[in-house]
Design a protein around this motif. Structure first.
Motif, PDB file in Angstrom:
ATOM      1  N   ILE A  14       0.817  -1.216   0.000  1.00  0.00           N
ATOM      2  CA  ILE A  14       0.000   0.000   0.000  1.00  0.00           C
ATOM      3  C   ILE A  14       0.845   1.258   0.000  1.00  0.00           C
ATOM      4  CG2 ILE A  14      -1.595   1.342   1.433  1.00  0.00           C
ATOM      5  CD1 ILE A  14      -2.499  -1.686   2.196  1.00  0.00           C
ATOM      6  N   ASN A  74       9.170   5.037   2.052  1.00  0.00           N
ATOM      7  CA  ASN A  74       8.783   4.354   0.822  1.00  0.00           C
ATOM      8  C   ASN A  74       9.968   3.547   0.288  1.00  0.00           C
ATOM      9  OD1 ASN A  74       8.673   4.797  -2.490  1.00  0.00           O
ATOM     10  ND2 ASN A  74       6.778   4.117  -1.566  1.00  0.00           N
ATOM     11  N   ASP A  97      -3.030  -6.310  -5.586  1.00  0.00           N
ATOM     12  CA  ASP A  97      -2.888  -4.849  -5.547  1.00  0.00           C
ATOM     13  C   ASP A  97      -3.963  -4.256  -4.636  1.00  0.00           C
ATOM     14  OD1 ASP A  97      -0.751  -4.784  -7.209  1.00  0.00           O
ATOM     15  OD2 ASP A  97      -1.748  -3.792  -8.893  1.00  0.00           O
ATOM     16  N   GLN A 101      -7.612  -3.525  -8.644  1.00  0.00           N
ATOM     17  CA  GLN A 101      -7.497  -3.878 -10.061  1.00  0.00           C
ATOM     18  C   GLN A 101      -7.469  -5.398 -10.206  1.00  0.00           C
ATOM     19  OE1 GLN A 101      -4.195  -1.056 -11.534  1.00  0.00           O
ATOM     20  NE2 GLN A 101      -5.630  -1.340 -13.214  1.00  0.00           N
ATOM     21  N   GLU A 207      -4.969   7.341  -8.071  1.00  0.00           N
ATOM     22  CA  GLU A 207      -4.237   7.303  -9.333  1.00  0.00           C
ATOM     23  C   GLU A 207      -3.093   6.315  -9.266  1.00  0.00           C
ATOM     24  OE1 GLU A 207      -2.991  11.255 -10.365  1.00  0.00           O
ATOM     25  OE2 GLU A 207      -5.092  11.800 -10.742  1.00  0.00           O
ATOM     26  N   LYS A 214       9.143   5.047 -12.974  1.00  0.00           N
ATOM     27  CA  LYS A 214       9.175   3.837 -12.145  1.00  0.00           C
ATOM     28  C   LYS A 214       9.041   2.586 -12.992  1.00  0.00           C
ATOM     29  CE  LYS A 214       7.530   4.981  -7.523  1.00  0.00           C
ATOM     30  NZ  LYS A 214       6.367   4.857  -6.624  1.00  0.00           N
TER      31      LYS A 214
END
Ligand code: UDP
Ligand code: MG
Length: 312
Positions: A14, A74, A97, A101, A207, A214
């Motif tokens: 996440i 991150n 995910d 999705q 988004e 990336k």
């Protein structure tokens, strides 16, 4: 208190998915309840800054089956998946995910194949909804490029959405490489593998967290992790241009002796110098990509740092 044996660990990485979390939890629990088997939901917070962290804690407080792993910053999607492998306790581990999705309902289809004896069941995107043509095009090119130049036959159009048996994950956990491509790693280990087709949905909210930069990083990691082809290109090119130069010597000598003006002037020299200079710089750059990765591995830093993680 000894924890009950868990059959399914659903792992979701996440990164700033605040508006997807409740729905993710709702859909996953609905699907998993219908299976009447034990499960847990491992939520790996990859340094979110939008309140996802607090939301994850909230979900974990309300339901013991939610296990939060909170990163100190991150570290990227692939590393978050790795932490999921490390903290999952189930007999089957499913990567999904957080943006829905990958429909949670498909988990049951993957589980069916697992019960038939398959150890890796990867979900293949037969259709993709709500993604730009650019994303679909680059994804298609990417999968095919990787397939053709790497030594591992990574299934086409399969993402990270997959179910893996405990013994596969235990092997993957011993592979601590830094620049990782989890779906390639899971193909590399072997075992009994099979694909299940599904329709990839559009994002539920928010988004994409995968800008072009990336995606390019991921592609480079995939290639360098599984292939020396780019390094070999320099060798092939070197041989080809050396051969060309050797062949050119008698030709040029002959033209000169016969008084031809064909190779006069500096333009030809300049072009060939610039061209070869360019090729050499590109080759150096390719070398650099590999050497940089080598250096990262040599440092031996931990793959990720957790701020909060469940005990045991
Ligand atoms: N993600 C992550 N760290 C990152 C980027 C993404 O954990 O640095 C997570 C993200 O929250 C999502 C999953 O990886 O659950 C896939 O990302 P995204 O949906 O943005 O990728 P896409 O589906 O557009 O390729
Ligand atoms: Mg997505």
């Amino acid at each position: 208190m000894k924890a009950m044996a868990i059959t399914y660990s659903i792992v979701a990485p996440i990164y700033n998915e605040i508006d997807n979390l409740s729905e993710l939890y709702r859909r996953v629990s609905e699907v998993m309840e219908s299976s009447s088997e034990t499960w847990e939901l491992v939520l790996v917070d990859d340094g979110s800054t939008d309140g996802s962290t607090e939301k994850i804690r909230e979900l974990a407080e309300a339901d013991q089956r939610v296990r939060p792993v909170i990163f100190a910053r991150n570290f990227g999607h692939q590393i978050a998946i790795t932490a999921g492998w490390d903290y999952a306790r189930g007999a089957a581990i499913i990567i999904i995910d957080a943006d829905l999705q990958d429909p949670p309902e498909v988990i049951l289809e993957l589980a069916k194949k697992w019960k038939e004896g398959y150890e890796v069941v990867y979900a293949v995107r037969a259709e993709r909804e709500g993604e730009s043509w650019f994303k679909k095009f680059t994804a298609a090119v990417f999968y095919r490029l990787i397939y053709s130049i790497t030594d591992v036959k990574i299934p086409l159009d399969a993402g990270d959405f997959r179910l893996m048996d405990r013994k596969v994950v235990d092997v993957l956990r011993t592979m601590r490489e830094r620049h990782r491509f989890p779906r390639g790693m899971s193909a590399w280990v072997g075992f009994k593998q099979i694909g299940v087709e599904y329709k990839r949905a559009a994002r539920y909210a928010g988004e994409t967290k995968y800008p072009f930069k990336k995606m390019l990083r991921l592609a480079l990691n995939a290639i360098t992790s599984f292939s020396y082809f780019p390094l070999q290109v320099a060798t092939y090119f070197g041989f080809a241009s050396a051969s060309l130069a050797i062949l050119a010597i008698p030709v040029v000598a002959f033209l000169r002796l016969t008084g031809s003006q064909f190779f006069e002037g500096q333009a030809t020299t300049l072009i060939s110098v610039l061209f070869l200079g360019g090729v050499q710089l590109i080759s150096l750059g390719i070398l650099g990509e590999y050497i940089g990765r080598l250096y990262d591995e040599a440092k031996g830093r931990p793959l990720y740092i957790v701020r909060e993680a469940p005990e045991e």
